[in-house]
Design a protein around this motif. Sequence first.
Motif, PDB file in Angstrom:
ATOM      1  N   GLY A  77       0.808  -1.313  -0.222  1.00  0.00           N
ATOM      2  CA  GLY A  77       0.021   0.020  -0.034  1.00  0.00           C
ATOM      3  C   GLY A  77       0.594   1.214  -0.186  1.00  0.00           C
ATOM      4  O   GLY A  77       0.301   2.230  -0.048  1.00  0.00           O
ATOM      5  N   SER A  78       2.059   1.294   0.013  1.00  0.00           N
ATOM      6  CA  SER A  78       2.988   2.345  -0.131  1.00  0.00           C
ATOM      7  C   SER A  78       2.761   3.123  -1.408  1.00  0.00           C
ATOM      8  O   SER A  78       2.812   2.368  -2.375  1.00  0.00           O
ATOM      9  CB  SER A  78       4.586   1.911  -0.045  1.00  0.00           C
ATOM     10  OG  SER A  78       4.794   1.429   1.354  1.00  0.00           O
ATOM     11  N   THR A  79       2.851   4.344  -1.387  1.00  0.00           N
ATOM     12  CA  THR A  79       2.490   5.105  -2.712  1.00  0.00           C
ATOM     13  C   THR A  79       3.632   6.117  -2.966  1.00  0.00           C
ATOM     14  O   THR A  79       4.353   6.554  -2.044  1.00  0.00           O
ATOM     15  CB  THR A  79       1.306   5.836  -2.531  1.00  0.00           C
ATOM     16  OG1 THR A  79       1.156   6.680  -1.458  1.00  0.00           O
ATOM     17  CG2 THR A  79      -0.020   4.818  -2.733  1.00  0.00           C
ATOM     18  N   ASP A  80       3.989   6.362  -4.152  1.00  0.00           N
ATOM     19  CA  ASP A  80       4.915   7.386  -4.553  1.00  0.00           C
ATOM     20  C   ASP A  80       4.352   8.109  -5.873  1.00  0.00           C
ATOM     21  O   ASP A  80       3.435   7.618  -6.803  1.00  0.00           O
ATOM     22  CB  ASP A  80       6.304   6.488  -4.849  1.00  0.00           C
ATOM     23  CG  ASP A  80       7.318   7.670  -5.238  1.00  0.00           C
ATOM     24  OD1 ASP A  80       8.382   7.398  -5.716  1.00  0.00           O
ATOM     25  OD2 ASP A  80       7.344   8.910  -4.511  1.00  0.00           O
ATOM     26  N   TYR A  81       4.541   9.469  -5.993  1.00  0.00           N
ATOM     27  CA  TYR A  81       4.185  10.175  -6.823  1.00  0.00           C
ATOM     28  C   TYR A  81       5.044  11.182  -7.673  1.00  0.00           C
ATOM     29  O   TYR A  81       6.226  11.475  -7.061  1.00  0.00           O
ATOM     30  CB  TYR A  81       2.941  11.217  -6.376  1.00  0.00           C
ATOM     31  CG  TYR A  81       1.791  10.456  -5.756  1.00  0.00           C
ATOM     32  CD1 TYR A  81       1.780  10.269  -4.393  1.00  0.00           C
ATOM     33  CD2 TYR A  81       0.632  10.290  -6.488  1.00  0.00           C
ATOM     34  CE1 TYR A  81       0.664   9.698  -4.055  1.00  0.00           C
ATOM     35  CE2 TYR A  81      -0.286   9.740  -6.084  1.00  0.00           C
ATOM     36  CZ  TYR A  81      -0.365   9.158  -4.543  1.00  0.00           C
ATOM     37  OH  TYR A  81      -1.521   8.600  -4.186  1.00  0.00           O
ATOM     38  N   LYS A  82       4.979  11.517  -8.880  1.00  0.00           N
ATOM     39  CA  LYS A  82       5.705  12.475  -9.706  1.00  0.00           C
ATOM     40  C   LYS A  82       5.398  13.920  -8.845  1.00  0.00           C
ATOM     41  O   LYS A  82       4.329  14.063  -8.409  1.00  0.00           O
ATOM     42  CB  LYS A  82       5.246  12.552 -10.921  1.00  0.00           C
ATOM     43  CG  LYS A  82       5.902  13.694 -11.866  1.00  0.00           C
ATOM     44  CD  LYS A  82       5.147  13.457 -13.565  1.00  0.00           C
ATOM     45  CE  LYS A  82       5.830  14.587 -14.100  1.00  0.00           C
ATOM     46  NZ  LYS A  82       7.244  14.401 -14.258  1.00  0.00           N
ATOM     47  N   ASP A  83       6.483  14.842  -8.664  1.00  0.00           N
ATOM     48  CA  ASP A  83       6.392  15.912  -8.027  1.00  0.00           C
ATOM     49  C   ASP A  83       5.312  16.805  -8.440  1.00  0.00           C
ATOM     50  O   ASP A  83       4.462  17.418  -7.588  1.00  0.00           O
ATOM     51  CB  ASP A  83       7.737  16.632  -8.090  1.00  0.00           C
ATOM     52  CG  ASP A  83       8.801  16.017  -6.964  1.00  0.00           C
ATOM     53  OD1 ASP A  83      10.036  16.483  -7.207  1.00  0.00           O
ATOM     54  OD2 ASP A  83       8.407  15.106  -6.211  1.00  0.00           O
TER      55      ASP A  83
END
Length: 116
Positions: free
Chosen positions: A55-61
């Motif tokens: 469930g960890s998420t990461d996004y483009k700035d």
Amino acid sequence: QVQLVESGGGLVQPGGSLRLSCAASRSISSINAMAWYRQAPGKQRELVAQITISGSTDYKDSVKGRFTISRDNAKNTMYLQMNNLKPEDTAVYYCKATIYGIRDSWGKGTQVTVSS
């Protein structure tokens, strides 16, 4: 591998919202990571957001605070909620599934156009 089908794209005015869906052909509960990419005309495909099996998420700035990625294991579907859309968000959006040890699976994409 897994077959992926994106939906939910369309034409929206600046400031508007869309929710993209990525439906998988099998259970996604064991898929290590799923992601949304986009490709604008004349540009390279870029990572927009990723969600792992934990469930960890990461996004483009440039989309942080506007886009939210999520996955519903019961529905075998991943989502991308996009708010406050800008013209520079215009692109074909693709979903990808990563299963360790197996080649990545990609959908065929859905067009998002942000224009007044």
